[in-house]
Scaffold this active site. Sequence first.
Site, PDB file in Angstrom:
ATOM      1  N   ARG A 109     -46.985   6.112   4.154  1.00 13.53           N
ATOM      2  CA  ARG A 109     -45.755   5.358   3.795  1.00 13.53           C
ATOM      3  C   ARG A 109     -46.024   4.483   2.575  1.00 13.53           C
ATOM      4  NH1 ARG A 109     -43.671   4.770   9.840  1.00 13.53           N
ATOM      5  NH2 ARG A 109     -43.462   7.014  10.095  1.00 13.53           N
ATOM      6  N   SER A 158     -36.531   5.574  16.870  1.00 16.65           N
ATOM      7  CA  SER A 158     -35.511   5.958  15.875  1.00 16.65           C
ATOM      8  C   SER A 158     -35.762   7.357  15.323  1.00 16.65           C
ATOM      9  CB  SER A 158     -35.409   4.922  14.756  1.00 16.65           C
ATOM     10  OG  SER A 158     -36.614   4.751  14.057  1.00 16.65           O
ATOM     11  N   GLY A 159     -37.006   7.773  15.227  1.00 18.87           N
ATOM     12  CA  GLY A 159     -37.335   9.180  14.967  1.00 18.87           C
ATOM     13  C   GLY A 159     -36.932   9.750  13.621  1.00 18.87           C
ATOM     14  N   GLY A 160     -36.607   8.904  12.644  1.00 16.66           N
ATOM     15  CA  GLY A 160     -36.229   9.431  11.335  1.00 16.66           C
ATOM     16  C   GLY A 160     -34.730   9.367  11.064  1.00 16.66           C
ATOM     17  N   GLU A 196     -43.634   7.370  26.090  1.00 14.41           N
ATOM     18  CA  GLU A 196     -42.850   7.893  24.970  1.00 14.41           C
ATOM     19  C   GLU A 196     -42.986   9.409  24.829  1.00 14.41           C
ATOM     20  OE1 GLU A 196     -43.832   6.296  21.097  1.00 14.41           O
ATOM     21  OE2 GLU A 196     -42.221   7.405  20.127  1.00 14.41           O
ATOM     22  N   ARG A 219     -39.408   2.968  11.904  1.00 11.38           N
ATOM     23  CA  ARG A 219     -38.779   3.127  10.590  1.00 11.38           C
ATOM     24  C   ARG A 219     -37.417   2.455  10.496  1.00 11.38           C
ATOM     25  NH1 ARG A 219     -39.955   9.406  10.817  1.00 11.38           N
ATOM     26  NH2 ARG A 219     -40.068   8.773  13.011  1.00 11.38           N
ATOM     27  N   LYS A 221     -39.530   5.240  26.518  1.00 11.93           N
ATOM     28  CA  LYS A 221     -39.159   5.242  25.092  1.00 11.93           C
ATOM     29  C   LYS A 221     -38.830   6.672  24.677  1.00 11.93           C
ATOM     30  CE  LYS A 221     -40.946   4.089  20.505  1.00 11.93           C
ATOM     31  NZ  LYS A 221     -41.596   3.045  19.722  1.00 11.93           N
TER      32      LYS A 221
HETATM   33  P1  13P Z   1     -39.741   5.447  14.814  1.00 12.08           P
HETATM   34  O1  13P Z   1     -38.682   4.493  15.315  1.00 12.08           O
HETATM   35  O2  13P Z   1     -39.973   5.350  13.337  1.00 12.08           O
HETATM   36  O3  13P Z   1     -39.525   6.842  15.301  1.00 12.08           O
HETATM   37  O4  13P Z   1     -41.107   4.950  15.430  1.00 12.08           O
HETATM   38  C1  13P Z   1     -41.144   4.615  16.754  1.00 12.08           C
HETATM   39  C2  13P Z   1     -42.496   4.855  17.284  1.00 12.08           C
HETATM   40  O5  13P Z   1     -43.115   3.946  17.773  1.00 12.08           O
HETATM   41  C3  13P Z   1     -43.049   6.220  17.243  1.00 12.08           C
HETATM   42  O6  13P Z   1     -44.129   6.315  18.107  1.00 12.08           O
END
Ligand code: 13P
Length: 343
Positions: A33, A261-263, A177, A297, A219
Amino acid sequence: MNTQTLINTAKAMVADGKGLLAMDESTGTCNKRFANSGIPQTEEARRAYRELLVSTSGLNEHISGAILFDETMRQCTTDGTSFIKVLVDANIIPGIKVDFGTTGLPGCPGEKITEGLDGLGTRLQTYFGMGARFAKWRAVIAIGDGIPTRTCIEANAQMLARYAALCQEAGLVPIVEPEVLMDGKHTIVRCQEVTEEVLHQVFDQLYRQHVIFEGMILKPNMVLPGLACTTQETVEEVADATVHCMLRAVPAAVPGIAFLSGGQSSELASARLNAMHVRFNTLQTRLPWTLSFSFGRALQNEALQIWSGAEENRREAQAALLHRAHCNSAAALGEYNAMMDVT
Ligand code: 13P
């Protein structure tokens, strides 16, 4: 293990419209990043950036906990105060990512398994001693031709449950998660099928391995069409698909669901979480668990871009982080409005 303390911590992680700041990017991910923003990929730059995040004044009004990476757990601000102390003093619970990332799953082309169970019990004790009160382990499930396989779903579910049981034994609340990825052309219906199957397997394993549902946080991904799918559903359709999926698969004893959030874009992530509350938490009905956020993100993107490695941008970057934290905690109460994002 004190069960009541675990339960109290899990509840506090999703209380009052607050959510979690995922700032646990591994060194490799953080460097990637930084490279995209032209920031030097050094330990000092990573430290300075994480200092910016944890020392954002007012963050605790919207953020209940912060997920750190091992390197960050051991770092300090420029005046020598450990990040953990900065967080605890601000009433933000420190947590720690404990998986070692993913690797190819043998025999299952295109699929991944998460590593990090060996010696985990000892590492968890160390982290507890350093002040962590919760942990995170991420499993990834890809959708594509012939995948996910049952092998991949079951192997990842077993590992998530082994990790969660070890966490609770060490007094840490496990964030579980299982991330179904957005990449691909699949439809929202396919994402819903896969997410539901994954969650059923995960909770079956958590149950079999004696994990206390009241002392954990789930999560998951939101239920979304693939990024390359030609049909992209509305915010309301995503909210409905996601909540229906969770209602079918997540036991009511779980205190909180904190989405990744996943992108997704920051604004869409806020709007979709908000719509779940507006549509399902009404005067007549209430969902059995709290719906909140654990974004990486979608909380940090703007702040990182503004900072770009320059000290003089620090205040503006912190304002951007605070703004996103505010939007998301409003969304977690069903009070977000797209006008909040009009500048
Ligand atoms: P994002 O919200 O960017 O997907 O990251 C969350 C996270 O902790 C991924 O393991």
